[in-house]
Motif scaffolding. Structure first.
Motif, PDB file in Angstrom:
ATOM      1  N   ARG A   9       0.859  -1.194   0.000  1.00 43.90           N
ATOM      2  CA  ARG A   9       0.000   0.000   0.000  1.00 43.90           C
ATOM      3  C   ARG A   9       0.890   1.237   0.000  1.00 43.90           C
ATOM      4  O   ARG A   9       1.063   1.898   1.014  1.00 43.90           O
ATOM      5  N   SER A  10       1.431   1.551  -1.151  1.00 44.18           N
ATOM      6  CA  SER A  10       2.459   2.592  -1.246  1.00 44.18           C
ATOM      7  C   SER A  10       1.847   3.952  -1.559  1.00 44.18           C
ATOM      8  O   SER A  10       0.666   4.065  -1.866  1.00 44.18           O
ATOM      9  N   TYR A  11       2.681   4.975  -1.512  1.00 43.04           N
ATOM     10  CA  TYR A  11       2.257   6.305  -1.938  1.00 43.04           C
ATOM     11  C   TYR A  11       1.852   6.289  -3.411  1.00 43.04           C
ATOM     12  O   TYR A  11       0.923   6.968  -3.822  1.00 43.04           O
ATOM     13  N   ALA A  12       2.600   5.504  -4.191  1.00 47.72           N
ATOM     14  CA  ALA A  12       2.310   5.434  -5.626  1.00 47.72           C
ATOM     15  C   ALA A  12       0.887   4.912  -5.854  1.00 47.72           C
ATOM     16  O   ALA A  12       0.154   5.417  -6.707  1.00 47.72           O
ATOM     17  N   LEU A  13       0.501   3.916  -5.052  1.00 47.47           N
ATOM     18  CA  LEU A  13      -0.843   3.350  -5.174  1.00 47.47           C
ATOM     19  C   LEU A  13      -1.907   4.398  -4.837  1.00 47.47           C
ATOM     20  O   LEU A  13      -2.895   4.574  -5.548  1.00 47.47           O
TER      21      LEU A  13
END
Lengths: 365, 306
Positions: free
Chosen positions: B142-146
């Protein structure tokens, strides 16, 4: 690019006249980006007008002949950053650039940005003028310090737009953004019939190397300081034209001329960019379908959208002033834009005929 | 179409599989671009044999720099000119465009602000305009990119663009549970997307799964197993199938399955015909599975709602 103080007003553009060489040189630089509208069908005129109405209440110019075409009013953007130079010299430019968006035939969308760079203005060196001065001269960028016309033009035409950290004037970024804005319009369904790459068309208009006798004497410094009104008493002429296809999507045009109407030059470049995009795109589709055609008499599926949407748009030189027609004719003779186009169209029609014959044959059997 | 490739855990073979899919789609004549949104470790350059961007691009021209706002547009590498594999040069006849937008060397994860979201939206919309398939390789978890891409795809400018999700997971108990959690669990794709304004059911329907490094009990690889081992393998596989179905990531949402292959596992590289036939380092099954996966990615039927 560094942009300061965005002046968001649609402006009646001053029809600038390029001064002759020697009298405080002036270079017109600009970039046009062309793409396919992100919509499943061709737009009607009111829809197209909606796309290029960039500010509420602004006037859009519409023409119906020979192809439907509508152009947004000019947007003025303040810039203060170094101008490009091939030698790497850092010279600050201060002023404004003009941008506009247009839709042609309800199918193609363009954004163009240009600025008239006035070099060696001794008065501007070292002393900043108020923004009011620059706003009164929309589309003019004053550069203090020494910089040769060729150095500037070479630097501008060879810069890899948008690829390097933005330290110098990047007109491509400005018009790329405007094109994005037009393509994001809620009128569009974002389902284009096929995918096509945008092209970047960069141009520079320089003074003639050898001005006609008496011409340079007739223009003085004042012509540089205020060229926003009045027309040249001498009819303009074009000395030299150089067109380069730099890579898959970048093209550059260098014109040497004097006494030319800058608005017409920008119009010429938009027209050239449009037709170059048409050629590039149809050529790409045809090349792809030739490889896979196989000769079975079936129409390669990727040709259909091209027939539907692009073949009728070719209308070179439609909105070009007489003094600039030689540029088109010159390019036609050497590069054969129209010859190549006709050959492509002919090939597509032949494929169509073959496919028809084949299906008739199937029916008879 | 914009295709987001993601996984809950690292090491699932997400990047290497999606690079192979990108190549195959381009070889079939589609215009494809590949965005390396794995900001922590941008390695798409290495997988695609691009020497100039093995660990991302230096000089501050990559996606990271663009999103931060230090360049007006990110660098686009024409892979037919940059892939260092002789078999792919010159550009194969009939192939579409294949373009890589690499990350920056030494980039990292970063919190997202409004301007970054605007830039991301403009970039994705423009690429969707120019390319038939835009593959965005996101970092694991659950990354910032997501968060960023869920935010921009909910915006009006991108709502009309077809966006789809691929969740990669290995064929193990933990991976199956984790992949289901990333898609449907708390703070997962559907949950976060719905909170950001996505239509929950539509987003749910646009998620598919890819199983990677799947051992096939019937393949010749396992021909030398003891009968007890073979039976255990069969049994485990059946159990995993049941688990996947219980976790709602069973066959109905399976887009493809890539077998265990040393070339993918150790070398993380493109698998070309020459690797299968001439060099004989890659298995034919792997190549076939990648072909099938590329086909399903482009086939609207495999994405139809349930």
């Amino acid at each position: 690019m560094a942009a300061q103080g965005e002046a968001q007003r649609a402006d009646e553009r001053g029809a600038g006249i390029i001064p002759a060489a020697g009298a405080g040189s002036c270079v017109l630089v600009g970039e046009v980006r062309t793409g396919l509208l992100a919509h499943s069908r061709a737009l009607t005129e009111p829809e197209a007008t909606g796309i290029v109405t960039l500010r509420p209440g602004s006037q859009v110019r519409v023409s119906a002949r020979p192809v439907p075409h509508c152009v947004s009013p000019d947007l003025t953007l303040g810039v203060h950053c170094p101008v490009p130079s091939a030698s790497g010299a850092r010279r600050d430019g201060l002023g404004t650039v003009l941008s506009r968006a247009s839709v042609t035939s309800g199918r193609l969308v363009q954004a163009s940005t240009h600025g008239r760079i006035v070099l060696g203005g001794a008065r501007s060196a070292g002393r900043r003028r108020p923004w009011a001065h620059h706003l009164a001269h929309p589309g003019m960028i004053e550069v203090g310090g020494r910089l040769s016309v060729d150095d500037l033009a070479d630097g501008f035409l060879s810069t890899e737009t948008g690829d390097g950290p933005g330290s110098t004037l990047d007109l491509g970024a400005v018009c790329g953004r405007l094109l994005d804005q037009a393509q994001e319009s809620p009128f569009l369904d974002q389902k284009p019939p096929f995918r096509a790459r945008r092209t970047r068309f960069r141009f520079a208009l320089l003074p003639c190397g050898h001005p006609a006798v008496g011409e340079s004497a007739s223009r003085s410094e004042s012509a540089v300081a205020d060229t926003t009104s009045g027309r040249s008493p001498v009819p303009g002429h074009v000395c030299r034209v150089g067109f380069v296809v730099a890579d898959e999507t970048v093209r550059t045009l260098r014109i040497h001329g004097s006494g030319l109407d800058l608005v017409s030059v920008v119009g010429l470049c938009e027209d050239l960019a449009l037709h170059d995009w048409l050629l590039t795109t149809v050529q790409y589709v045809v090349t792809g379908s030739r490889v896979r055609a196989g000769g079975g008499g079936r129409l390669p599926s990727q040709l259909k959208p091209v027939i539907d949407h692009l073949l009728h748009v070719w209308m070179p030189g439609a909105r070009i002033g007489e003094e600039l027609l030689p540029v088109w004719t010159g390019l036609e003779q050497r590069l054969g834009f129209s010859r190549q186009w006709e050959s492509l169209v002919g090939w597509i029609r032949d494929q169509l005929a073959l496919a028809l014959l084949a299906s008739l044959g199937d029916g008879a059997r | 179409m914009i295709l987001f490739a993601t996984s809950d855990k690292g090491g699932t073979g997400r990047s290497v599989t999606s690079c192979n899919v990108a190549l195959r789609c381009a070889l079939q004549g589609n215009d494809v671009c590949y965005l390396d949104f794995d900001f922590g470790s941008p390695t798409a350059g290495a997988i695609l044999h691009v020497d100039a961007a093995t660990r991302g691009l230096d000089g501050g021209r990559g996606l990271h720099s663009y999103l931060e706002g230090s360049v007006a547009a990110p660098a686009e590498l024409d892979l037919w000119r940059h892939i260092e594999r002789a078999e792919l040069r010159p550009r194969p006849a009939g192939a579409g465009r294949l373009v890589l937008l690499p990350g920056d060397e030494g980039g990292g994860e970063f919190p997202v602000d409004d301007e970054m979201t605007d830039r991301c939206q403009r970039l994705l919309r423009r690429l969707a305009e120019e390319f038939e398939l835009v593959i965005v390789d996101l970092s694991a978890g659950r990354s910032y990119a997501l968060q960023l891409v869920l935010e921009v795809t909910a915006r009006p400018a991108l709502r009309a663009v077809v966006t789809r999700w691929l969740v990669f997971h290995r064929w193990t108990r933990q991976h199956i549970v984790a992949a289901a959690g990333l898609a449907y669990g708390e703070h997962g794709i559907v949950d976060t997307g719905a909170a950001k304004g996505h239509h929950r059911d539509r987003l749910h329907d646009s998620v598919r799964f890819v199983r990677t490094a799947v051992p096939d009990p019937d393949s010749s690889q396992f021909a030398g197993l003891l009968p007890t081992q073979a039976a255990w393998l069969q049994e485990t596989d059946a159990e995993l199938q049941k688990l996947a179905a219980r976790q709602r990531i069973g066959r109905s949402v399976l887009l493809g399955s890539v077998p265990l292959d040393p070339v993918l596992q150790w070398r993380e590289q493109l698998i070309l015909d020459s690797d299968v036939w001439t060099l004989r380092i890659a298995n034919l099954e792997t190549s076939t599975a990648l072909d099938a996966l590329a086909k399903s990615v482009l086939d609207d039927e495999s994405w139809e709602g349930l």
